[in-house]
Design a protein around this motif. Sequence first.
Motif, PDB file in Angstrom:
ATOM      1  N   ASN A  98       1.689 -14.045 -33.224  1.00 35.02           N
ATOM      2  CA  ASN A  98       0.116 -14.563 -31.713  1.00 35.02           C
ATOM      3  C   ASN A  98       1.651 -15.181 -30.726  1.00 35.02           C
ATOM      4  O   ASN A  98       2.292 -15.973 -30.690  1.00 35.02           O
ATOM      5  CB  ASN A  98      -0.222 -15.516 -32.685  1.00 35.02           C
ATOM      6  N   GLN A 117      -0.126 -18.705 -28.332  1.00 33.29           N
ATOM      7  CA  GLN A 117      -1.168 -19.618 -27.629  1.00 33.29           C
ATOM      8  C   GLN A 117      -0.895 -20.601 -26.243  1.00 33.29           C
ATOM      9  O   GLN A 117       0.759 -20.312 -25.838  1.00 33.29           O
ATOM     10  CB  GLN A 117      -1.202 -20.702 -28.606  1.00 33.29           C
ATOM     11  N   TYR A 139      -2.389 -23.575 -23.167  1.00 30.50           N
ATOM     12  CA  TYR A 139      -1.949 -24.372 -23.164  1.00 30.50           C
ATOM     13  C   TYR A 139      -2.722 -25.209 -22.013  1.00 30.50           C
ATOM     14  O   TYR A 139      -1.568 -24.936 -21.488  1.00 30.50           O
ATOM     15  CB  TYR A 139      -0.974 -25.420 -24.591  1.00 30.50           C
ATOM     16  N   ASP A 148       4.588 -18.143 -31.610  1.00 33.26           N
ATOM     17  CA  ASP A 148       4.309 -18.254 -33.306  1.00 33.26           C
ATOM     18  C   ASP A 148       4.864 -16.568 -33.188  1.00 33.26           C
ATOM     19  O   ASP A 148       4.406 -15.740 -33.350  1.00 33.26           O
ATOM     20  CB  ASP A 148       2.761 -18.244 -32.944  1.00 33.26           C
ATOM     21  N   ARG A 161      -2.210 -27.714 -37.624  1.00 32.48           N
ATOM     22  CA  ARG A 161      -2.915 -26.774 -37.988  1.00 32.48           C
ATOM     23  C   ARG A 161      -3.376 -26.186 -39.688  1.00 32.48           C
ATOM     24  O   ARG A 161      -2.531 -26.990 -40.164  1.00 32.48           O
ATOM     25  CB  ARG A 161      -2.067 -25.548 -37.206  1.00 32.48           C
ATOM     26  N   LEU A 186       0.206 -19.682 -38.505  1.00 37.95           N
ATOM     27  CA  LEU A 186       0.038 -18.859 -37.479  1.00 37.95           C
ATOM     28  C   LEU A 186      -1.569 -18.573 -37.072  1.00 37.95           C
ATOM     29  O   LEU A 186      -1.594 -17.971 -36.472  1.00 37.95           O
ATOM     30  CB  LEU A 186       0.494 -17.421 -38.212  1.00 37.95           C
ATOM     31  N   GLY A 187      -1.802 -20.506 -37.481  1.00 34.18           N
ATOM     32  CA  GLY A 187      -3.822 -20.643 -37.122  1.00 34.18           C
ATOM     33  C   GLY A 187      -2.753 -21.545 -35.324  1.00 34.18           C
ATOM     34  O   GLY A 187      -1.926 -21.998 -35.207  1.00 34.18           O
ATOM     35  N   GLU A 188      -4.543 -21.755 -34.620  1.00 34.92           N
ATOM     36  CA  GLU A 188      -4.141 -22.547 -33.802  1.00 34.92           C
ATOM     37  C   GLU A 188      -3.915 -24.114 -33.578  1.00 34.92           C
ATOM     38  O   GLU A 188      -4.127 -24.777 -34.768  1.00 34.92           O
ATOM     39  CB  GLU A 188      -5.896 -23.349 -33.463  1.00 34.92           C
ATOM     40  N   ALA A 189      -2.542 -24.119 -33.260  1.00 35.77           N
ATOM     41  CA  ALA A 189      -2.180 -25.466 -33.432  1.00 35.77           C
ATOM     42  C   ALA A 189      -2.847 -26.759 -32.412  1.00 35.77           C
ATOM     43  O   ALA A 189      -2.518 -26.933 -30.841  1.00 35.77           O
ATOM     44  CB  ALA A 189      -0.631 -25.339 -33.170  1.00 35.77           C
ATOM     45  N   PHE A 190      -3.503 -27.781 -32.984  1.00 31.06           N
ATOM     46  CA  PHE A 190      -3.717 -28.728 -31.907  1.00 31.06           C
ATOM     47  C   PHE A 190      -2.858 -29.870 -31.964  1.00 31.06           C
ATOM     48  O   PHE A 190      -2.423 -30.069 -33.152  1.00 31.06           O
ATOM     49  CB  PHE A 190      -5.040 -29.096 -32.442  1.00 31.06           C
TER      50      PHE A 190
END
Lengths: 112, 113
Positions: A31, A33, A35, A92, B95, B99-103
């Motif tokens: 994926n 992302q 920011y 990622d 997270r 592979l998920g959203e990283a905050f």
Amino acid sequence: SQQGEEDPQALSIQEGENATMNCSYKTSINNLQWYRQNSGRGLVHLILIRSNEREKHSGRLRVTLDTSKKSSSLLITASRAADTASYFCATDARSNDYKLSFGAGTTVTVRA
Amino acid sequence: EPEVTQTPSHQVTQMGQEVILRCVPISNHLYFYWYRQILGQKVEFLVSFYNNEISEKSEIFDDQFSVERPDGSNFTLKIRSTKLEDSAMYFCASRWQDLGEAFFGQGTRLTVV
């Protein structure tokens, strides 16, 4: 290196105009992302797009992903002064041990 | 909305001193990270942590660095003997799944003098 590379490095637009920035990367990803970072502040998560998705929307944001070209774009429509910030893409991938690899970012200035 | 919190927001320390940067990840998250950003440069990966152990670390993360999850909520980064070149913004991220959203947190600006 997996790292995304943004283009352009800097962008200056008038309020109300659209801003488009691109991200290119080198190897396969799971994926990507996007920011936002206001000057000297934290990284705010905007949107995640998976490798099997081609386009995603969130409010005034539109992200595309072209895995054949290894590139993504972020479009901000009807920009506002508050959109002034640096924008980063982060790739990622399982092959990169699940760590995000960031590009150098695009600095967007929205003029009132 | 849940968020990653980091303390302190800014720390100034003398070269050679130890510092501990603290993070409270989002409560149901399982994967934790530290990144750093030297002024004007890219965000760089330092270390990832899962299931109470380091899962990956970068070349930057040498013997002077360590991470700990001392309890169910905190996640700390310790630099044993700081150098001038450790001056940077340090970000904690978490997270729920790989592979998920990283905050990310707001960061700790570390200045070594």
